[in-house]
Design a protein around this motif. Structure first.
Motif, PDB file in Angstrom:
ATOM      1  N   VAL A  88       0.795  -1.248   0.030  1.00  8.41           N
ATOM      2  CA  VAL A  88       0.088  -0.214  -0.128  1.00  8.41           C
ATOM      3  C   VAL A  88       0.813   1.297  -0.038  1.00  8.41           C
ATOM      4  CG1 VAL A  88      -2.031  -1.005   1.155  1.00  8.41           C
ATOM      5  CG2 VAL A  88      -0.006  -0.102   2.495  1.00  8.41           C
ATOM      6  N   THR A  90       1.820   4.631   1.760  1.00  6.80           N
ATOM      7  CA  THR A  90       1.220   5.079   3.041  1.00  6.80           C
ATOM      8  C   THR A  90       1.199   6.456   3.221  1.00  6.80           C
ATOM      9  OG1 THR A  90       3.587   4.562   3.714  1.00  6.80           O
ATOM     10  CG2 THR A  90       2.047   2.742   4.064  1.00  6.80           C
ATOM     11  N   ASN A 119      -1.007   7.397   6.718  1.00  6.89           N
ATOM     12  CA  ASN A 119      -1.902   6.529   7.068  1.00  6.89           C
ATOM     13  C   ASN A 119      -1.279   5.319   7.982  1.00  6.89           C
ATOM     14  OD1 ASN A 119      -1.163   4.096   5.504  1.00  6.89           O
ATOM     15  ND2 ASN A 119      -1.946   5.126   3.863  1.00  6.89           N
ATOM     16  N   ASN A 139      -3.037  -4.536   6.031  1.00  7.16           N
ATOM     17  CA  ASN A 139      -2.753  -3.178   5.425  1.00  7.16           C
ATOM     18  C   ASN A 139      -3.830  -2.483   4.994  1.00  7.16           C
ATOM     19  OD1 ASN A 139       0.101  -3.345   5.916  1.00  7.16           O
ATOM     20  ND2 ASN A 139       0.625  -4.249   4.110  1.00  7.16           N
ATOM     21  N   SER A 143      -4.453   1.300   6.243  1.00  3.42           N
ATOM     22  CA  SER A 143      -4.304   2.176   5.236  1.00  3.42           C
ATOM     23  C   SER A 143      -5.537   2.976   5.002  1.00  3.42           C
ATOM     24  CB  SER A 143      -3.822   1.549   3.997  1.00  3.42           C
ATOM     25  OG  SER A 143      -5.110   0.647   3.280  1.00  3.42           O
TER      26      SER A 143
END
Lengths: 288, 129
Positions: A88, A90, A119, A139, A143
Motif C-alpha cells: 500500500v 502510506t 496512514n 494493510n 491504510s
C-alpha cells in the motif's frame, strides 16, 4: 528484473570518481544542511522482521532541496508491503530544517518541522516515537486510517575534529487521533574513515567511506513519559560515496527491548544534482 | 482538487528554486575571521602533494559557484583577487568552515578538517596562477 539490476549497477559504475563526504546517519539528523540550489534524490527502504507477524518492506523516496544556506526542504513519498498481506501507499511528508545560528559553534542547533499526510500502515520508521504497539490489522484496514501528524525535532550536533556527534529530541502530535504528544530520541556518532582526499579518482579508497553508530527509540508520550512499553534500536551505520554525487548507505538496527523488532535493515541510495536551482531558474527565464 | 494541489506544489517548488537563486554576489565587509582563527597555520603546509586532493575537492565543492579556476561567477567571489589571496590560511579555513549563509555561502564543516585545509592549498595555487 535482471535488466533493472544491470542498469543500476551500470549507473553506479559509470558515475564519476571524485570523492566527498556524506553523513552516514539514516535516522539521526546532524546540523549539515543541503547546499543552496542543490537537489538530492534518495531511494531508501526499511526491511523489518517483527517478533510476531510477517516481515515487511517499506520503501520511500526523499527529494531534498537546499532552499537557502540556512533552510533545507524535503518531500517524502512512502509505501509498505507485508509478506502474506498487500502493498500500500502510506503517504507523504513535507519536512523543513532551519539553521538559526549563522556560524559554526561547539553545539549547533537545527529546528525541524514536518507535516505528515500518512496512514497507519506507515512503517518506514524514520523516527521511533511514543509507545510500541504490535500490529494485528491488515494493510487494507490500516491504510484507511489517516494519520495526519505534526513532528518537530530539536537537532543538536557537534563536529569535534573529524568526529560528528548528533542528538535529536522528537515531539510528534497525531492530529487524526486523541493520542496527546509522543516523544522520541535519536543520537549518533560518526567519522570518515579517511580524512585526506587523494589527488586521483578512486572508488574503493578509505576517503570514500564513513561509519558510525546510531541509537534511537521512543520515550512514551504525555500519557506516560519514559522507557516503559517502548522500542529502542542500536544501529551501526556505513556510507560509501560511490561518486561525487551519489552515496550508498546501509544500517542494520538491532532491537534492544521486547517491543522492538529483532532486526531492522535500512539502506538507501542518494543522487545529488548540483546547481539544480540555477538550471530551473534558467528554464524559467532567469538571468544566469 | 488533485490538480489544484499538484499545481500548488509545482508553483511552490518553482518559487523555492527562484528564492535560492535570486541573490547575486555582494561583498560582505563584516565577514572576517576572528584573530585566533586567522592565526591558525595549515597543518598540511609541508605536504605539497596534498594540494592535488585540494583541486579535486575544489572542483566538487566550490567550482559550481566560484568557477573551475576560482575566478568567480555571478553568485560568488573571485578567489584569485589580491584581497582574497592576502588573507591568511587560517582565515580562509575559517570562512570555508563557517560559510556566510546570509550571503549564500554554505558552511563546509561537513568536510574533515584536513580536506578543508587541502582546499585552502588549492586556493593558493589558483592565486599563484
Amino acid at each position: 528484473m535482471k535488466n533493472g539490476l544491470a542498469f543500476a549497477l551500470c549507473l553506479l559504475w559509470t558515475a564519476s570518481g571524485l570523492s566527498a563526504q556524506e553523513s552516514p546517519y539514516v535516522v539521526t539528523y546532524d546540523h549539515h544542511l543541503e547546499e543552496p540550489g542543490n537537489l538530492e534524490i534518495e531511494a531508501s527502504g526499511t526491511l523489518g522482521a517483527p517478533r510476531s507477524g510477517s516481515f515487511y518492506f517499506a520503501p520511500y523516496i526523499e527529494v531534498e532541496y537546499g532552499v537557502t544556506a540556512r533552510w533545507t526542504g524535503e518531500l517524502y513519498l512512502e509505501g509498505q508491503a507485508t509478506a502474506g498481506d498487500s502493498g500500500v501507499f502510506t503517504g507523504w511528508r513535507l519536512e523543513n530544517r532551519f539553521r538559526p545560528l549563522k556560524r559554526e559553534h561547539w553545539i549547533n542547533p537545527i529546528l525541524y518541522f514536518e507535516y505528515e499526510g500518512l496512514n497507519e500502515a506507515t512503517r518506514i520508521g524514520k523516527e521511533i516515537v511514543g509507545n510500541a504497539h504490535p500490529r494485528r490489522e491488515s494493510n487494507a484496514v490500516l491504510s484507511k486510517v489517516p494519520a495526519h501528524e505534526i513532528e518537530t525535532k530539536l537537532i543538536l550536533s557537534s563536529d569535534i575534529h573529524d568526529w560528528n556527534l548528533a542528538g535529536n529530541f522528537i515531539v510528534e502530535k497525531n492530529l487524526s487521533a486523541a493520542e496527546g504528544f509522543e516523544f522520541g530520541y535519536a543520537a549518533g556518532v560518526s567519522r570518515p574513515l579517511g580524512t585526506l582526499a587523494s589527488g586521483g579518482a578512486c572508488r574503493w579508497c578509505r576517503e570514500n567511506f564513513s561509519a558510525g553508530v546510531e541509537v534511537y527509540g521512543g520515550l512514551g508520550g504525555t500519557n506516560g513519559f519514559g522507557f516503559s512499553q517502548t522500542a529502542h534500536y542500536l544501529a551501526p551505520v556505513v556510507a560509501w560515496q560511490v561518486s561525487s554525487n551519489s552515496t550508498l548507505k546501509f544500517s542494520p538496527g538491532f532491537g534492544l527491548t521486547q517491543l522492538s523488532n529483532p532486526v531492522l535493515l535500512r539502506f538507501g541510495y542518494s543522487y545529488e544534482i548540483r546547481g539544480f536551482g540555477t538550471q530551473v531558474a534558467q528554464w524559467l527565464g532567469g538571468k544566469h | 482538487m488533485k490538480t489544484a494541489r499538484l499545481t500548488a506544489i509545482i508553483l511552490l517548488s518553482a518559487t523555492l528554486c527562484l528564492l535560492a537563486e535570486s541573490a547575486g554576489y555582494q561583498q560582505d565587509p563584516n565577514w572576517k575571521a576572528p584573530a585566533e582563527a586567522a592565526a591558525k597555520r595549515n597543518p598540511l603546509a609541508g605536504k605539497p602533494q596534498a594540494a592535488a586532493g585540494g583541486k579535486k575537492l575544489f572542483q566538487r565543492e566550490c567550482a559550481q559557484c566560484h568557477g573551475d579556476e576560482g575566478s568567480g561567477l555571478k553568485k560568488a567571489a573571485d578567489l584569485q583577487l589580491p584581497m582574497v589571496q592576502a588573507q591568511s590560511d587560517g582565515a580562509l579555513f575559517w570562512k570555508i568552515t563557517n560559510g556566510n549563509p546570509d550571503r549564500g555561502m554554505p558552511s563546509f564543516s561537513k568536510l574533515p578538517e584536513n580536506r578543508r585545509w587541502q582546499i585552502v592549498m588549492h586556493m593558493r595555487e589558483l592565486g599563484a596562477n
